[in-house]
Design an enzyme around this catalytic site. Structure first.
Site, mmCIF file in Angstrom:
data_model
loop_
_atom_site.group_PDB
_atom_site.id
_atom_site.type_symbol
_atom_site.label_atom_id
_atom_site.label_comp_id
_atom_site.label_asym_id
_atom_site.label_seq_id
_atom_site.Cartn_x
_atom_site.Cartn_y
_atom_site.Cartn_z
ATOM 1 N N TYR A 133 -1.087 -0.549 -0.678
ATOM 2 C CA TYR A 133 -1.588 0.798 -0.957
ATOM 3 C C TYR A 133 -3.003 0.861 -1.520
ATOM 4 C CZ TYR A 133 0.270 -0.542 -5.561
ATOM 5 O OH TYR A 133 0.546 -1.215 -6.731
ATOM 6 N N ARG A 167 -6.016 -2.759 -13.159
ATOM 7 C CA ARG A 167 -4.823 -3.614 -13.046
ATOM 8 C C ARG A 167 -5.038 -4.579 -11.894
ATOM 9 N NH1 ARG A 167 -0.326 -0.745 -10.399
ATOM 10 N NH2 ARG A 167 -0.891 -2.155 -8.715
ATOM 11 N N HIS A 182 1.834 -3.936 -9.906
ATOM 12 C CA HIS A 182 2.375 -3.197 -11.048
ATOM 13 C C HIS A 182 3.312 -4.099 -11.861
ATOM 14 C CE1 HIS A 182 4.403 -0.278 -13.492
ATOM 15 N NE2 HIS A 182 5.547 -0.706 -12.998
#
Ligand SMILES: Cc1ncc(C[n+]2csc(CCOP(=O)(O)OP(=O)(O)O)c2C)c(N)n1
Length: 360
Positions: free
Chosen positions: A276, A263, A267
């Site tokens: 993160y 990805r 998100h």
């Protein structure tokens, strides 16, 4: 046979070595190859424009498939129009492959009166029975039992339909995934599970999601085949899914296709992945970009070139801009419509609420 502790090798086509002495064989006719390529470029262009709309406050939310286009388009093209697609967040590109009008795609995200769903769903929840495309519910993995149920219904009706059940890696931790896999395995339902393993469920990396060696191996426990595919290789995604779809249609039962990809974006529009994860890894994956990789493959065979690219990009960009212009010109949804579509005849208490809400 895959082992629970050893990750099985990826199925690849684009980089597979050619047979010595043989001319480079094409696994598909040229129009099909170009459909795959154009499908990927289209969704990348649409995604980038829609994310901009979100940044400008013109839509509330968006989830892109950037870097995952080969998994979406390769698998999506493997189903026939009569097959039903049960998508998750990142498979809107499959609706577009099914000739879903861009106006309806954009309108679903805007949620005004041009939206077929009358503004009742979050953006990226496209749904239209005319293209056999069923909205997901936002609740991770719930679409999987739905897909298996629809596949069973089709089989009982002797309708030769296959269902495509889409999920992300995070969905494999949900009970619904295991319920769907078990039922599909026991009853040999005509369903193909396609897991886009993009390595993250929002901020949770795949290592924290499962202790098994990848996702495909999980199918063995339910008594059917799992295949691990290079998710940035559109031909591998297409051919592996096509084989699974043909098998399901012929009565051979389900398959779990794991498309291993990454990805590249957040998100969703509400996420900042640099908080993160190490974005140097993202840069590495960008070098394996599925669109560029396939473009080079096509160009090496004389099937695509710069002028074609420019023409197609311009065509898609102006089609998206036109669709946005038309959709944004539509008025908001009629507030009274929120009371409709549940009861064939509106009950008295709902009629009273409607009168109160509309000040009648
Ligand atoms: C049952 C449930 N739990 C949590 C959430 C919040 N949530 C939304 S998306 C998401 C991650 C999904 O990850 P994955 O299945 O890997 O798909 P991806 O978005 O990465 O394609 C989570 C946890 C939810 N929508 N539903």
């Amino acid at each position: 046979m895959s082992s629970p502790t050893e990750v099985s090798p990826l199925y690849q086509v684009l980089d597979a070595p050619a047979e010595p002495g043989a001319p480079p064989a094409s696994p598909l006719p040229t129009p099909d190859l170009l459909r795959l390529y154009r499908g990927m470029v289209r969704i990348r262009t649409v995604d980038s424009r829609m994310l901009n709309l979100q940044r400008q406050g013109r839509i509330g939310f968006y989830g892109t498939a950037t870097g995952e286009e080969a998994a979406v388009v390769g698998s999506g093209c493997a189903f026939e129009p009569r097959d039903w697609i049960f998508p998750a967040l990142r498979q809107g590109g499959i609706a577009l492959l099914r000739d879903y009008p861009l106006d309806l795609y954009v309108a679903q995200c805007v949620g005004n009166s041009a939206d077929l769903l009358r503004g009742r769903q979050m953006p990226c929840h496209y749904s239209d029975r005319r293209i056999h495309f069923v909205s997901w519910s936002s609740v991770i993995a719930t679409q999987l039992p739905h897909a298996v149920g629809a596949a069973m219904a089709a089989r009982l009706r002797r309708d030769p339909v296959v269902c495509g059940a889409y999920l992300g890696d995070g969905a494999t931790s949900e009970g619904d995934f295991h319920v769907a896999m078990n039922f599909a395995g026991v009853y040999r339902a005509p369903v193909v599970f396609v897991c886009q393993n993009n390595q993250f469920a929002i901020s949770v990396p795949i290592e924290r999601q499962t202790a098994s060696a990848g996702i495909a191996v999980k199918a063995a426990a339910y008594g059917f085949e799992g295949v691990r595919v290079d998710g940035n290789d559109v031909l591998a995604c297409y051919l592996a899914t096509r084989k699974a779809v043909d098998k399901a249609r012929a009565g051979g039962g389900p398959t779990l296709v794991e498309a291993v990809t990454y990805r590249r974006g957040g998100h969703s529009s509400s996420d900042d992945p640099s908080r993160y994860r190490d974005e140097r890894v993202t840069e590495e994956w960008a070098r394996r970009d599925p669109i560029l990789r396939f473009r080079r493959w096509l160009e090496a065979r004389g099937l695509w070139n710069d002028p074609e690219e420019e023409r197609f990009q311009t065509e898609v960009k102006s089609a998206v801009d036109e669709a946005i212009r038309r959709v944004e010109a539509a008025p908001p949804v009629d507030p009274g419509s929120m009371f409709e579509d549940v009861f064939a005849e509106m009950p008295a208490q709902l009629r009273a609420q409607r009168r109160e809400a509309l000040g009648e």
